[in-house]
Write an enzyme that holds these catalytic residues in place. Structure first.
Site, mmCIF file in Angstrom:
data_model
loop_
_atom_site.group_PDB
_atom_site.id
_atom_site.type_symbol
_atom_site.label_atom_id
_atom_site.label_comp_id
_atom_site.label_asym_id
_atom_site.label_seq_id
_atom_site.Cartn_x
_atom_site.Cartn_y
_atom_site.Cartn_z
ATOM 1 N N GLU A 181 -41.034 -52.698 6.489
ATOM 2 C CA GLU A 181 -42.387 -52.137 6.311
ATOM 3 C C GLU A 181 -43.305 -53.003 5.442
ATOM 4 O OE1 GLU A 181 -41.708 -48.118 4.948
ATOM 5 O OE2 GLU A 181 -40.716 -47.558 6.807
ATOM 6 N N GLU A 287 -34.648 -46.954 14.576
ATOM 7 C CA GLU A 287 -34.630 -45.637 13.902
ATOM 8 C C GLU A 287 -35.163 -44.553 14.835
ATOM 9 O OE1 GLU A 287 -36.464 -45.817 10.001
ATOM 10 O OE2 GLU A 287 -35.762 -47.843 9.650
#
Ligand code: GLA
Length: 385
Positions: A181, A287
């Site tokens: 991220e 994910e």
């Protein structure tokens, strides 16, 4: 017992079940839940020719029903939390490997691959990383000389962190989320302490260090959510392109895929995978969960106390399209990992607690909270596709 289960139509028609002569079939079969442990087709077998099928786990899930379902349907694991910086090095120099070791052990015993998640992240990271020797916050430093010293110290800490973990699991972990991220939704590089103190050097040093100590065949990924959404996608693409051009050892992009039934579109997902593949990189879905709800859940999007069956059918339709796409692009995608095993354990429900008074439990997977298969399971094992 001879039992043949066929994919039902998405409208929730009864399963076609062939039972031994003498047993009544239709009435017994109708709406009868089918356990993930009895369902004929194993997910990882179904996709064996295309990519690995993984699940995120806590060590507590390595026993009981979770463990059985893991062994049957998945051939890859990732730690949901225990490898994150705050768990694995809570204090400087104090590494806590016990919990991760349990996952490694289970994976070895059951011949499963392992993803390493995540070496460097701005969240779930202990504060000590970003304090100078006097205990002051490095981000507040204004003196240029001291800032330079702080940068060196932080990069040294990063190197030690990455080196210690990667060396330990060198022969166990085949793909690493090296950084997580690093791009913000607004299309800027994330203004984390990592970035404020080192610029983009932390990204390069993290990859270089991981590359130095990882197993020879291990692959290194940059991992992020909403990779399909501009301007974030464009910034991520430009960053990755620059890393490749600068010779930084990056092998691929991890797409978290915390998605929703209607978002993002399959076309955008396809475009995204192709964009990064065109840079010569691998893609992994890292994910995956398909939320029934929009975000934020309230007031814009309704949630359900009791989820209507029609929503599970809509979810199945989306899973169907998604896995058809993944399979079509299987030369560009090496792994698909769900962020959980079954609907009884998902971070999306922590979100419901936090933002929605606990209302609107989500159900993002292909196995329900009792480990029975959902319409989404039948959709993705469709053998005709
Ligand atoms: C991000 C992280 C994961 C996890 C999820 C929510 O996607 O990469 O490790 O924390 O958020 O659980």
């Amino acid at each position: 017992m001879l039992k043949v289960l066929r994919k039902p139509l998405l409208s929730g028609l009864a399963l076609a079940i062939v039972l031994p002569a003498g047993l009544s079939s239709v009435s017994a079969a109708e709406n009868q839940p089918v356990s993930a442990l009895d369902a004929a087709v194993e997910l990882d077998e179904r996709y064996a020719k295309s990519f690995d099928i993984g699940a995120a786990v806590e060590p507590s899930m390595l026993q009981g029903k979770d463990a059985e379902v893991l062994k049957r349907h998945y051939n890859s694991l990732v730690a949901e939390n225990v490898m994150k910086p705050i768990n694995i090095q809570p204090e400087e120099g104090k590494f806590t490997f016990e919990e991760m070791d349990k996952i490694v052990e289970f994976a070895k015993e059951n011949n499963m691959k392992l993803r390493g998640h995540t070496l460097i992240w701005h969240s779930q990271v202990p504060e000590w990383f970003f304090l100078d020797k006097e205990g002051n916050k490095m981000v507040d430093e204004t003196d240029p000389k001291q800032r330079e010293k702080n940068k060196k110290l932080l990069l040294k800490r990063l190197e030690t962190h990455v080196k210690t973990i990667v060396k330990r699991y060198k022969s166990d972990i085949s793909s690493w989320d090296v950084v997580n991220e690093v791009v913000d939704d607004n299309g800027q590089l994330r203004n984390s302490p990592w970035y404020q103190i080192t610029g983009t050097d932390y990204i390069k040093v993290a990859f270089e260090t991981a590359d130095r100590y990882a197993g020879k065949d291990a692959k290194l990924y940059i991992n992020d959510y909403n990779t399909e959404i501009d301007p974030k996608r464009e910034t991520l693409y430009n960053l990755v392109k620059e890393l490749v051009e600068d010779g930084v050892p990056i092998d691929g992009v991890g797409h978290q895929a915390h998605i929703q039934i209607g978002w993002p579109s399959i076309a955008e997902i396809e475009k995204t995978i192709n964009m990064f593949a065109d840079l010569g990189l691998d893609n992994q879905i890292t994910e995956l969960d398909v939320s029934l709800y929009g975000w934020p859940p309230k007031p814009a999007y309704p949630t359900y106390d009791e989820i209507p069956a029609s929503e599970f059918d809509r979810q199945a339709a989306h899973y169907d399209e998604l896995f058809k796409l993944y399979e079509k692009l299987d030369d560009k995608i090496s792994s698909v990992t769900f962020w959980g095993v079954a609907d009884n354990h998902t971070w999306l429900n922590d979100r419901a607690e936090q933002y929605n008074d606990g209302v609107g439990a989500d159900a993002p997977f292909v196995f329900d909270k009792d480990y029975n298969v959902k319409p989404a399971y039948w959709a993705i094992i469709d053998e005709e596709s």
